[in-house]
Design an enzyme around this catalytic site. Sequence first.
Site, PDB file in Angstrom:
ATOM      1  N   ASN A 117       0.866  -1.245  -0.173  1.00 47.50           N
ATOM      2  CA  ASN A 117       0.015  -0.088  -0.172  1.00 47.50           C
ATOM      3  C   ASN A 117       0.846   1.458   0.169  1.00 47.50           C
ATOM      4  O   ASN A 117       1.594   1.481   1.017  1.00 47.50           O
ATOM      5  CB  ASN A 117      -0.804  -0.021   1.308  1.00 47.50           C
ATOM      6  CG  ASN A 117      -1.453   1.110   1.354  1.00 47.50           C
ATOM      7  OD1 ASN A 117      -1.709   1.813   0.767  1.00 47.50           O
ATOM      8  ND2 ASN A 117      -2.520   0.937   2.602  1.00 47.50           N
ATOM      9  N   TRP A 118       1.082   2.216  -1.050  1.00 48.45           N
ATOM     10  CA  TRP A 118       1.925   3.200  -1.077  1.00 48.45           C
ATOM     11  C   TRP A 118       1.366   4.648  -0.384  1.00 48.45           C
ATOM     12  O   TRP A 118       2.429   5.525  -0.476  1.00 48.45           O
ATOM     13  CB  TRP A 118       2.211   3.343  -2.978  1.00 48.45           C
ATOM     14  CG  TRP A 118       2.788   2.300  -3.237  1.00 48.45           C
ATOM     15  CD1 TRP A 118       3.063   0.990  -2.990  1.00 48.45           C
ATOM     16  CD2 TRP A 118       3.352   2.412  -4.403  1.00 48.45           C
ATOM     17  NE1 TRP A 118       3.858   0.275  -3.902  1.00 48.45           N
ATOM     18  CE2 TRP A 118       4.362   0.781  -5.069  1.00 48.45           C
ATOM     19  CE3 TRP A 118       3.108   3.132  -5.533  1.00 48.45           C
ATOM     20  CZ2 TRP A 118       4.846   0.488  -6.100  1.00 48.45           C
ATOM     21  CZ3 TRP A 118       4.192   3.133  -6.879  1.00 48.45           C
ATOM     22  CH2 TRP A 118       4.809   1.673  -6.538  1.00 48.45           C
ATOM     23  N   LYS A 119      -0.163   4.481  -0.097  1.00 51.01           N
ATOM     24  CA  LYS A 119      -0.500   4.868   0.662  1.00 51.01           C
ATOM     25  C   LYS A 119      -0.665   6.723  -0.447  1.00 51.01           C
ATOM     26  O   LYS A 119      -0.441   6.843  -1.451  1.00 51.01           O
ATOM     27  CB  LYS A 119      -0.131   5.915   1.729  1.00 51.01           C
ATOM     28  CG  LYS A 119      -0.178   4.582   3.240  1.00 51.01           C
ATOM     29  CD  LYS A 119       0.034   4.713   4.365  1.00 51.01           C
ATOM     30  CE  LYS A 119       0.253   3.156   5.244  1.00 51.01           C
ATOM     31  NZ  LYS A 119       0.151   3.220   6.636  1.00 51.01           N
TER      32      LYS A 119
ATOM     33  N   GLY B 263       2.106   2.236  10.125  1.00 48.73           N
ATOM     34  CA  GLY B 263       3.450   3.450  10.556  1.00 48.73           C
ATOM     35  C   GLY B 263       4.198   3.507  11.560  1.00 48.73           C
ATOM     36  O   GLY B 263       4.392   5.003  12.166  1.00 48.73           O
TER      37      GLY B 263
ATOM     38  N   GLU C  67      -6.478   4.656   7.997  1.00 40.07           N
ATOM     39  CA  GLU C  67      -6.848   6.012   7.822  1.00 40.07           C
ATOM     40  C   GLU C  67      -7.600   6.924   7.092  1.00 40.07           C
ATOM     41  O   GLU C  67      -7.942   7.849   6.926  1.00 40.07           O
ATOM     42  CB  GLU C  67      -5.545   5.968   6.704  1.00 40.07           C
ATOM     43  CG  GLU C  67      -4.115   6.114   7.922  1.00 40.07           C
ATOM     44  CD  GLU C  67      -2.704   5.073   6.923  1.00 40.07           C
ATOM     45  OE1 GLU C  67      -2.524   5.245   5.959  1.00 40.07           O
ATOM     46  OE2 GLU C  67      -1.896   4.975   7.715  1.00 40.07           O
TER      47      GLU C  67
ATOM     48  N   GLU D 144      -5.255  -5.257  10.815  1.00 35.33           N
ATOM     49  CA  GLU D 144      -4.151  -4.097  10.737  1.00 35.33           C
ATOM     50  C   GLU D 144      -4.684  -3.510  12.223  1.00 35.33           C
ATOM     51  O   GLU D 144      -5.317  -3.042  11.905  1.00 35.33           O
ATOM     52  CB  GLU D 144      -4.703  -2.708   9.709  1.00 35.33           C
ATOM     53  CG  GLU D 144      -4.135  -4.287   8.209  1.00 35.33           C
ATOM     54  CD  GLU D 144      -3.467  -3.126   7.695  1.00 35.33           C
ATOM     55  OE1 GLU D 144      -2.338  -3.074   6.868  1.00 35.33           O
ATOM     56  OE2 GLU D 144      -3.930  -1.835   7.442  1.00 35.33           O
TER      57      GLU D 144
ATOM     58  N   GLY E 126       3.005  -1.327   4.383  1.00 33.11           N
ATOM     59  CA  GLY E 126       2.391   0.170   4.232  1.00 33.11           C
ATOM     60  C   GLY E 126       4.434   0.628   3.627  1.00 33.11           C
ATOM     61  O   GLY E 126       4.639   0.744   2.462  1.00 33.11           O
ATOM     62  N   GLY E 127       4.854   1.395   4.525  1.00 33.57           N
ATOM     63  CA  GLY E 127       5.925   1.841   4.096  1.00 33.57           C
ATOM     64  C   GLY E 127       7.123   0.953   3.518  1.00 33.57           C
ATOM     65  O   GLY E 127       8.004   1.623   2.840  1.00 33.57           O
TER      66      GLY E 127
ATOM     67  N   SER F 204       3.562  -2.102  10.575  1.00 34.03           N
ATOM     68  CA  SER F 204       5.172  -2.350  10.784  1.00 34.03           C
ATOM     69  C   SER F 204       5.694  -3.799  10.147  1.00 34.03           C
ATOM     70  O   SER F 204       6.432  -3.599  11.245  1.00 34.03           O
ATOM     71  CB  SER F 204       5.614  -1.708  11.650  1.00 34.03           C
ATOM     72  OG  SER F 204       4.053  -0.887  12.380  1.00 34.03           O
TER      73      SER F 204
ATOM     74  N   HIS G 265      -9.593   0.931   4.883  1.00 38.53           N
ATOM     75  CA  HIS G 265      -8.318   0.878   5.886  1.00 38.53           C
ATOM     76  C   HIS G 265      -8.495   2.052   6.817  1.00 38.53           C
ATOM     77  O   HIS G 265      -9.060   2.965   6.854  1.00 38.53           O
ATOM     78  CB  HIS G 265      -7.686   2.026   5.152  1.00 38.53           C
ATOM     79  CG  HIS G 265      -5.781   1.670   5.298  1.00 38.53           C
ATOM     80  ND1 HIS G 265      -5.793   2.626   5.825  1.00 38.53           N
ATOM     81  CD2 HIS G 265      -4.472   0.855   4.505  1.00 38.53           C
ATOM     82  CE1 HIS G 265      -4.281   2.194   5.956  1.00 38.53           C
ATOM     83  NE2 HIS G 265      -3.650   1.428   5.803  1.00 38.53           N
TER      84      HIS G 265
HETATM   85  C1  PEP Z   1      -1.090  -0.396   5.975  1.00 35.11           C
HETATM   86  O1  PEP Z   1      -0.625   0.886   5.602  1.00 35.11           O
HETATM   87  O2  PEP Z   1      -1.718  -1.242   5.284  1.00 35.11           O
HETATM   88  C2  PEP Z   1       0.200  -0.275   7.208  1.00 35.11           C
HETATM   89  C3  PEP Z   1       0.235  -1.869   7.220  1.00 35.11           C
HETATM   90  O3  PEP Z   1       1.450   0.390   7.376  1.00 35.11           O
HETATM   91  P1  PEP Z   1       3.139  -0.099   7.429  1.00 35.11           P
HETATM   92  O4  PEP Z   1       3.086  -1.294   7.499  1.00 35.11           O
HETATM   93  O5  PEP Z   1       4.064   1.320   7.065  1.00 35.11           O
HETATM   94  O6  PEP Z   1       2.448  -0.077   8.982  1.00 35.11           O
END
Ligand code: PEP
Length: 251
Positions: free
Chosen positions: A9-11, A170, A96, A164, A231-232, A210, A94
């Site tokens: 997920n590049w957000k 994050g 966010e 999640e 994500g990151g 994470s 999600h």
């Molecule tokens: C996400 O955006 O779904 C996520 C899990 O982010 P991260 O891996 O950065 O925690």
Amino acid sequence: MRVPFIAGNWKMNTTVGEAVSLVREMLPGLDTVKNVEKAVCPPYVSLSAVKEVLEGTSVKLGAQNLYFMEKGAYTGEISPPMLAGLCEYVIIGHSERRKYFNDTDETVNKKIQAALGAGLKPILCIGERLEENEAGKTGEVVTGQLKSALEGIPYPVGFVIAYEPVWAIGTGKPATGEQANDTIGLIRRTVSELYSGEAADDVRILYGGSVTAANTAEFMSRSEVDGALVGGASLKPDEFLSIVTQTAEIR
Ligand code: PEP
């Protein structure tokens, strides 16, 4: 057997040019990994350009959201038919989006119905907030979110769920493999109650929060965990490739 799935997920990161460069850098490595399904979910504006780069490869494409209406006066929104044919997956609910853009259990349900209606495969995100976790309400929250999201929907084949925990996204503070495995096991049992044992055996349930190359083995070695929503770390080609490669080796 469920094929493990790793989705990035590049957000809200990367311009179109950056997205194309990023996927070009990742692709040679990702494409060679077998027995793991791989997907990247760039911002809407880069979907077409990234789709062109992915053409003829084993890496799939997903969007990060959609609106549930088909068309009309909804300035700024993207509808399911606009995504159909462009990508295969779509992330829905999600945390966010729930936090900043008013996604609720009700709109998440509508979005899932709309996505399925357009032939898209939803990646439904569910997870508890820190205070809910600390109050021992994780099970209650995730099963509640799951039941609301799927209310009135026949079992969607190809459906993916991402557990999640909000406090892990994050933050650099992932859940433990044991926590992820236990909660995903509970989610799977809930799918069995809602639908059938076959549905529970079929549905892929990912962990997200994470995930890095350093902790991939902690999650992928667990029997209930079918992959990861990343994500990151999905913005770093070597790191993302390592997550995918390790998953292939462990499973
Ligand atoms: C996400 O955006 O779904 C996520 C899990 O982010 P991260 O891996 O950065 O925690």
